[in-house]
Design a protein around this motif. Structure first.
Motif, mmCIF file in Angstrom:
data_model
loop_
_atom_site.group_PDB
_atom_site.id
_atom_site.type_symbol
_atom_site.label_atom_id
_atom_site.label_comp_id
_atom_site.label_asym_id
_atom_site.label_seq_id
_atom_site.Cartn_x
_atom_site.Cartn_y
_atom_site.Cartn_z
ATOM 1 N N ARG A 5 35.598 54.195 41.170
ATOM 2 C CA ARG A 5 36.242 53.975 39.893
ATOM 3 C C ARG A 5 35.615 54.863 38.819
ATOM 4 O O ARG A 5 36.250 55.275 37.887
ATOM 5 C CB ARG A 5 36.103 52.507 39.508
ATOM 6 N N THR A 156 35.202 43.792 41.325
ATOM 7 C CA THR A 156 34.312 44.162 40.230
ATOM 8 C C THR A 156 33.492 45.401 40.551
ATOM 9 O O THR A 156 32.948 46.022 39.657
ATOM 10 C CB THR A 156 33.320 43.028 39.924
ATOM 11 N N MET A 200 46.382 43.449 38.562
ATOM 12 C CA MET A 200 45.474 44.577 38.386
ATOM 13 C C MET A 200 46.119 45.858 38.924
ATOM 14 O O MET A 200 46.034 46.911 38.295
ATOM 15 C CB MET A 200 44.189 44.278 39.149
ATOM 16 N N LEU A 203 48.780 47.024 36.711
ATOM 17 C CA LEU A 203 48.136 47.482 35.482
ATOM 18 C C LEU A 203 47.596 48.902 35.614
ATOM 19 O O LEU A 203 47.890 49.778 34.811
ATOM 20 C CB LEU A 203 46.987 46.528 35.178
ATOM 21 N N VAL A 204 46.781 49.125 36.651
ATOM 22 C CA VAL A 204 46.170 50.455 36.786
ATOM 23 C C VAL A 204 47.202 51.500 37.212
ATOM 24 O O VAL A 204 47.081 52.667 36.891
ATOM 25 C CB VAL A 204 44.963 50.470 37.764
ATOM 26 N N ASP A 277 42.833 53.622 30.476
ATOM 27 C CA ASP A 277 41.988 53.971 31.610
ATOM 28 C C ASP A 277 40.510 53.894 31.226
ATOM 29 O O ASP A 277 39.691 53.423 32.019
ATOM 30 C CB ASP A 277 42.352 55.385 32.079
ATOM 31 N N THR A 280 39.530 50.453 31.489
ATOM 32 C CA THR A 280 39.427 50.041 32.888
ATOM 33 C C THR A 280 38.155 50.570 33.540
ATOM 34 O O THR A 280 37.476 49.854 34.271
ATOM 35 C CB THR A 280 40.650 50.535 33.687
ATOM 36 N N ASN A 283 35.282 48.660 33.286
ATOM 37 C CA ASN A 283 35.391 47.397 34.015
ATOM 38 C C ASN A 283 35.968 46.261 33.185
ATOM 39 O O ASN A 283 35.664 45.097 33.408
ATOM 40 C CB ASN A 283 34.050 46.988 34.608
ATOM 41 N N LEU A 285 39.676 44.739 32.102
ATOM 42 C CA LEU A 285 41.106 44.834 32.359
ATOM 43 C C LEU A 285 41.861 44.410 31.115
ATOM 44 O O LEU A 285 41.751 43.267 30.689
ATOM 45 C CB LEU A 285 41.505 43.908 33.502
ATOM 46 N N ASN A 533 35.154 37.388 33.640
ATOM 47 C CA ASN A 533 35.684 37.209 34.986
ATOM 48 C C ASN A 533 35.053 35.999 35.675
ATOM 49 O O ASN A 533 35.661 35.353 36.510
ATOM 50 C CB ASN A 533 35.453 38.470 35.808
ATOM 51 N N MET A 545 42.376 40.272 27.695
ATOM 52 C CA MET A 545 41.488 41.183 28.410
ATOM 53 C C MET A 545 40.518 40.361 29.250
ATOM 54 O O MET A 545 40.146 39.262 28.845
ATOM 55 C CB MET A 545 40.651 42.026 27.453
#
Ligand SMILES: Nc1ncnc2c1ncn2[C@@H]1O[C@H](COP(=O)(O)OP(=O)(O)OP(=O)(O)O)[C@@H](O)[C@H]1O
Ligand SMILES: [K+]
Ligand SMILES: [Mg+2]
Length: 677
Positions: A5, A156, A200, A203-204, A277, A280, A283, A285, A533, A545
């Motif tokens: 990532r 994660t 997710m 989203l990405v 991005d 993201t 880390n 979202l 999270n 978020m």
């Protein structure tokens, strides 16, 4: 953080982006971007004129027309490439997430004890599943029984397993993660296709990417500008014709493309995607681009004390008896009242008693009815089988509780608790029925660097308010030490939402972080709600978020990223429009000199020839897009300062720069192009 990532642009991402630049030429997808769509239409017209010279143009223009066609095509490809490149990392990430989303077998509970094996894709909200050691958790849900350590690295990127347990704020689990030890029973919280990983991925991937209100407004502006210039250029032909000046269509199209805001038009969506991005990669979202932009406009930030500003592992460090009570008795009662208190505070009390070698009766401790800690009561304890009630908790809460039973408050209690609070510690009072035995000193430390971060936020014009359940004196000490602007002490969960509403009523945008179910309403109420999270499903669903690393202080960086996104867009819009003005001065004289060579005095820039001037302006217009891709992707450098100061600075840099750069650029390009044309 996940290695793949973090990785920047790989060859695979670039190759895919090159391929996608051509796929995006499809007029259907180009139409979403009116500025670039106009360029595409112009490109097709010039191509037709080149292919069918007999109909449209003189034969000797073929070379020039072909060159214009080629530059226009490259302009569009550059813009498409910018967008494709910005999407690239998300797409690569989506691929690796899809791997984590394999269909697996789940043990679904039916009736009281028996289980059946079903496919994870058949699980519905409300189903109960059992997950044993080594197994993959088949869907998102809440632990309702047991405790397990879970490897969440698929989501994660963090390899250390985390503890998940029933009840409390660490009960949510995510499908696709693995139980590495013990066994849990999970109530599934999402229907197929609506899981966290599904969200997710989309989203990405940017699959459901919608233009934000900000982007829509800017798009309208850019479209209007395009329309105005289109009218200007279309009417220029007849006017010139009336004056007996012949302007060729490809030249008019070149003029149009130079005048319309292609730079920002080509980079706009890349800027938005890259902003998302960046969040993201950090880390976090963000459920929508709107949330990231809202973060950029935040006026007020609400932070809780414990765990956000301080480390939050409040540890009992001392027993302070009051009146004529002894340390031994106090410690024994505190330990008895804490044996079944699973909060870090509760566990640390028992540990401290053990560490100090102060004995307590295990049998008494084990019996009785446990009173769990609640933020509303700010106390916890146990009702013993012999009828005695042991309580520990916030000093004012325990005082009230003791007073209600006709007890008296020892004279030195307040002095003791104040001296703990003044050091930034949290005093807990320990009482049995109507008698107070003393205090537990809970130590917590402010995270390093907090003051600098709050200073930065202040420079950005953001007010920070610390909201804590702790007493006013501790709150004041920590607030002073950390450097927040304001604080609210002894606040219950509903006070947070009231505070947010109050700020919003003043027209402010509010950000907050939280992890508990009781934070959920406030997270939903806030304009930017960042859930941990590790937190509960309710908190994660209410927030816009989610921080995969569960670090609440990250809200500070999220705001910086949001600001950077808004600024980048503003700066490049300024630059783009300033650029177009400069190109106007290069190309208009060239056009007229082409028609009336006597007008060569207009050639103030001393460009080689009218045709090379037009081509140079057009080439500059094209290459400025890829040159600005790094800026669009990384964002403009952001320094903490007030909005008006920033605006002034950016207008100077990007406005003035936007006017000057094209003159230099076009002149340099012309020196080369003139060798051929
Ligand atoms: N396990 C516990 N048993 C008894 N009392 C507790 C316990 N944990 C905290 N308290 C008391 O209750 C108060 C409120 O706790 P709560 O967790 O709601 O807020 P906080 O952690 O102090 O503040 P923040 O909102 O910054 O997290 C604490 O200040 C403390 O006095
Ligand atoms: K342009
Ligand atoms: Mg707390």
């Amino acid at each position: 953080m996940n290695a793949n990532r973090k990785s920047m642009l790989t060859a695979a991402i670039v190759n895919r982006a090159v391929r996608d630049s051509f796929i995006k030429l499809n007029p259907k997808s180009m139409m979403r971007n009116p500025v670039m769509f106009v360029v595409e239409v112009g490109t097709v017209v010039v191509l037709l004129m080149t292919l069918l010279p007999g109909y449209f143009a003189a034969k000797d223009d073929i070379g020039f027309n072909l060159t214009v066609f080629f530059i226009l095509l490259v302009t569009i490809l550059f813009a498409n490439f910018a967008e494709a490149l910005a999407e690239g990392r998300g797409k690569a990430q989506a691929d690796s997430l899809k791997n984590a989303k394999k269909e697996i077998q789940a043990r679904k509970r039916v009736g009281a004890q028996s289980v059946v094996i079903v496919a994870s894709t058949e699980l519905r909200k409300g189903d109960i599943v059992v997950v044993e050691q080594g197994e993959m958790i088949p869907g998102d849900g809440e632990v309702i029984e047991g405790l397990a350590s879970v490897d969440e690295s698929a989501i994660t990127g963090e390899s250390a397993p985390v503890i998940k347990e029933a009840g409390g704020d660490f009960s949510s689990v995510t499908g696709g993660t693995r139980v590495v030890s013990d066994r849990i029973v999970v109530r599934i919280a999402s229907d197929p296709g609506e899981s966290f990983i599904d969200r997710m991925i989309s989203l990405v991937e940017g699959a459901k990417r919608q233009k934000t209100p900000n982007e829509l407004a800017l798009n309208t502006l850019l479209t209007s500008l395009t329309l105005i210039f289109l009218i200007v250029v279309v009417t220029l032909g007849p006017i010139a014709g009336y004056l007996d000046i012949e302007l060729q269509v490809p030249v008019l199209i070149a003029l149009l493309v130079c005048l319309i805001p292609t730079t920002i038009g080509g980079l706009l969506s890349a800027i938005g995607i890259a902003g998302m991005d960046r969040v993201t990669q950090f880390n976090v979202l963000a459920m929508s681009g709107k949330a990231v932009e809202a973060a950029g406009d935040i006026n007020t930030m609400i932070l809780d004390k414990t765990g956000t500003i301080t480390y939050g592992n409040r540890m009992a460090s001392e027993f302070v008896p009051v009146g004529r009570e002894s340390v031994g008795e106090l410690a024994a009662l505190a330990a008895i009242g804490s044996v079944r208190d699973e909060t870090p505070e509760g566990r640390s009390v028992v540990e401290l008693a053990k560490k100090l070698g102060l004995a307590y009766d295990e049998a008494i401790a084990a019996g009785g009815e446990f009173i769990e800690f609640k933020a509303e009561t700010r106390m916890s304890g146990v009702d013993l089988t012999d009828g005695r009630q042991v309580r520990k908790g916030a000093v004012d809460a325990v005082k009230k509780w003791v007073a209600a039973q006709g007890g008296t408050i020892p004279a030195d209690l307040d002095a003791g608790s104040d001296s703990i609070a003044r050091e930034g510690g949290t005093p807990l009072a320990v009482a049995v029925d109507n008698r107070i035995y003393g205090l537990i000193y809970l130590k917590d430390t402010v995270k390093p660097g907090m003051r600098e971060r709050f200073d930065q936020l202040r420079k950005m014009g953001i007010k920070t308010i610390m909201c804590t359940g702790d007493n006013p004196l501790t709150a004041a000490t920590i607030a002073r030490e950390a450097g927040v602007d304001d604080f609210v002490a002894e606040s219950k969960p509903e006070d947070k939402i009231a505070l947010i509403r109050r700020e919003q009523a003043e027209g402010k945008l509010v950000a907050m972080t939280g992890d508990g179910t009781n934070d959920a309403p406030a997270l939903a109420q806030a304009d930017v709600g960042l859930a941990m999270n590790s937190g509960t499903v309710a908190a994660k669903e209410a927030a816009n978020m989610v921080d995969l690393d569960s670090d609440p202080s990250k809200i500070i960086e999220v705001v910086s990223i949001g600001k950077q996104l808004l600024m980048t867009r503003g700066a490049l819009t300024t630059f783009s429009i300033a650029n177009d003005i400069a190109k106007y001065f290069a190309i208009i004289p060239a056009m007229f000199i082409l028609a009336i060579p006597e007008m060569s005095v207009l050639n103030v820039m001393g460009l080689g020839s009218p045709r090379s001037a037009i081509l140079s302006a057009l080439i500059f217009n094209a290459v400025i897009i890829p040159l600005l891709i790094p800026l669009a992707m990384k964002g403009v450098a952001y320094k903490a300062m007030s909005a008006s100061k920033l605006l002034g600075r950016n207008i100077v840099i990007y406005g003035l720069g936007g006017v000057i750069v094209p003159f230099i650029g076009i002149k340099l390009i012309d020196l080369i192009v003139h060798l051929w044309v």
